[in-house]
Design an enzyme around this catalytic site. Structure first.
Site, PDB file in Angstrom:
ATOM      1  N   SER A  78       0.751  -1.120  -0.055  1.00 26.51           N
ATOM      2  CA  SER A  78       0.142  -0.096   0.115  1.00 26.51           C
ATOM      3  C   SER A  78       0.912   1.301   0.258  1.00 26.51           C
ATOM      4  O   SER A  78       1.962   1.189   0.639  1.00 26.51           O
ATOM      5  CB  SER A  78      -0.880   0.075   1.231  1.00 26.51           C
ATOM      6  N   TYR A 108      -2.120  -0.014  10.119  1.00 25.53           N
ATOM      7  CA  TYR A 108      -2.056  -0.679   8.459  1.00 25.53           C
ATOM      8  C   TYR A 108      -0.749  -0.255   7.817  1.00 25.53           C
ATOM      9  O   TYR A 108      -0.178  -0.913   7.233  1.00 25.53           O
ATOM     10  CB  TYR A 108      -3.289   0.088   7.821  1.00 25.53           C
TER      11      TYR A 108
END
Length: 267
Positions: free
Chosen positions: A129, A142
């Site tokens: 990501s 995350y």
């Protein structure tokens, strides 16, 4: 001979888009899902696999090899989102996120490397990501799990290069998928010091996902990487400003970049 591809988390979102694209290009595609029997309309076969369970991973990999005799491309796509003030996220949710986003992909790589070593060829694509390149407020876990996978890829890539195995990362930005539905949200607590800022950030994150790019962009990027005999270490796919934010982090002083992020999130 058609290449054999295994995609974790292939029943929805980016994984499904990649699988369908590669299927139409003539690849032999296997996707995975924790509950494949619940998926009624998949154009490629889905195998039961839970990346948090090592036995499940090894059984799925063995099934693909038994059916196709080889395994050419593995796409570590299965992942889960998590949001919240670090102080208020339960430790069991933090551990679950790392089991899914970090330890799971490692276990998948360890499971497929013996077959690729025997073939003297193979490609592993880890989907990380853009959030993994920076510590984002209320997305700390995350960012950390995806950033850790980026670094593992860099290291493992050098370890296996001499035996003909390629490894690369793709870092997507915001895409219009159902990831927000499966994300763990720490509750917005009344009278918390984080109540207003976290609540506003949560709304903004969901809007970004809803207005995100078409996941077919990721599918096209994956196809291009598979066709490349010498893929790069890192790829970024997403809106220009999301990709440019990584460049800015490299060139701006730390506190200037931090201020820019805080202004963006209205903190």
């Amino acid at each position: 001979m058609s290449k054999v591809v295994l995609i974790t988390g292939g029943s929805s979102g980016i994984g499904k888009s990649i699988g369908e694209f590669l299927h139409h290009k003539g690849f032999v595609v296997y996707g995975t899902s924790r509950n494949p029997e619940r998926i009624l309309h998949s154009i490629f076969p889905l195998i039961a696999l839970d990346v948090r369970n090592a036995d499940s991973i090894h059984l799925a990999v063995a099934e693909v090899i038994a059916k196709s005799g080889r395994l050419d491309v593995v796409i570590n796509n299965a992942g889960v989102g998590i949001t919240g003030p670090l102080e208020e996220i339960p430790m069991n949710e933090i551990r679950n996120n790392f089991e899914t986003n970090f330890f799971g992909p490692i276990e998948v790589m360890k499971a497929v490397l013996p077959q690729m070593r025997a073939q003297k060829s193979g490609l592993i694509i880890n989907i990380t990501s853009i959030a993994g390149y920076m510590g984002l407020p209320y997305r700390s876990i995350y960012s950390a799990s995806k950033g850790a996978l980026e670094l593992i890829t860099e290291a493992l890539r050098m370890e296996v290069k001499s035996i003909g195995i390629q490894i690369t990362n793709i870092a997507p930005g915001d895409f219009a998928t159902n990831i927000a539905a499966g994300r763990y949200h720490a509750p917005v607590l009344k009278n918390s010091d984080y109540e207003l800022a976290y609540g506003n950030t949560l709304k903004a994150m969901d809007e970004h996902v809803d207005s995100g790019s078409n996941p077919n962009e990721m599918a096209e990027a994956v196809y291009s990487i598979i066709q490349n005999p010498n893929p790069k270490i890192h790829y970024k796919v997403g809106a220009f400003m999301q990709k440019f934010s990584i460049v800015l982090k490299r060139i701006l002083p730390d506190k200037v970049y931090e201020k820019m992020l805080m202004n963006h999130y209205k903190l």
